[in-house]
Design a protein around this motif. Structure first.
Motif, PDB file in Angstrom:
ATOM      1  N   ASN A  78      32.882  30.709  25.984  1.00 43.83           N
ATOM      2  CA  ASN A  78      33.276  31.992  26.575  1.00 43.83           C
ATOM      3  C   ASN A  78      34.746  32.015  26.860  1.00 43.83           C
ATOM      4  O   ASN A  78      35.353  32.944  27.161  1.00 43.83           O
ATOM      5  N   CYS A  99      30.927  27.518  29.160  1.00 44.29           N
ATOM      6  CA  CYS A  99      32.301  27.741  29.615  1.00 44.29           C
ATOM      7  C   CYS A  99      33.264  27.660  28.431  1.00 44.29           C
ATOM      8  O   CYS A  99      34.182  28.478  28.305  1.00 44.29           O
ATOM      9  N   TYR A 100      33.039  26.692  27.571  1.00 45.25           N
ATOM     10  CA  TYR A 100      33.904  26.501  26.406  1.00 45.25           C
ATOM     11  C   TYR A 100      33.825  27.699  25.450  1.00 45.25           C
ATOM     12  O   TYR A 100      34.852  28.204  25.000  1.00 45.25           O
ATOM     13  N   THR A 150      31.100  26.103  36.728  1.00 40.81           N
ATOM     14  CA  THR A 150      31.786  27.179  36.018  1.00 40.81           C
ATOM     15  C   THR A 150      33.035  27.641  36.750  1.00 40.81           C
ATOM     16  O   THR A 150      34.093  27.804  36.150  1.00 40.81           O
ATOM     17  N   ARG A 151      32.919  27.846  38.049  1.00 43.01           N
ATOM     18  CA  ARG A 151      34.033  28.415  38.811  1.00 43.01           C
ATOM     19  C   ARG A 151      35.088  27.383  39.210  1.00 43.01           C
ATOM     20  O   ARG A 151      36.284  27.667  39.144  1.00 43.01           O
TER      21      ARG A 151
END
Length: 83
Positions: free
Chosen positions: A83, A80-81, A45-46
């Motif tokens: 959000n 991730c997409y 994510t990061r």
């Protein structure tokens, strides 16, 4: 994050657990496999550029096979997409 915590609360029926994970998953009593998975998801994510072959070896050592690693990766990427 709020919607994910709410979903977890509904699934586990454990408000305290959901809120503790929301605050800091590292401070929650989790299995080694769950810790490895969440560390990996955080990395994806990061900064997914940090993922190296050794990262996947760590997941395998925690008990995840390649299919499970692919599923974890796809779910993390999907979140991730959206959000």
């Amino acid at each position: 994050m709020e919607s994910h915590a709410e979903f977890l609360r509904l699934v586990t029926l454990d408000e305290t657990f959901a809120q503790a994970l929301r605050r800091d998953w590292r401070a929650v009593d989790l299995s080694p496999a769950d810790r490895a998975m969440l560390g990996y998801v955080e990395m994806v994510t990061r900064d997914p550029r940090q993922v190296q072959p050794e990262t996947l070896d760590g997941l395998r050592s925690a008990g995840f096979d390649d299919r499970a690693i692919l599923q974890i990766t796809m779910i993390a990427a999907w979140f991730c997409y959206i959000n």
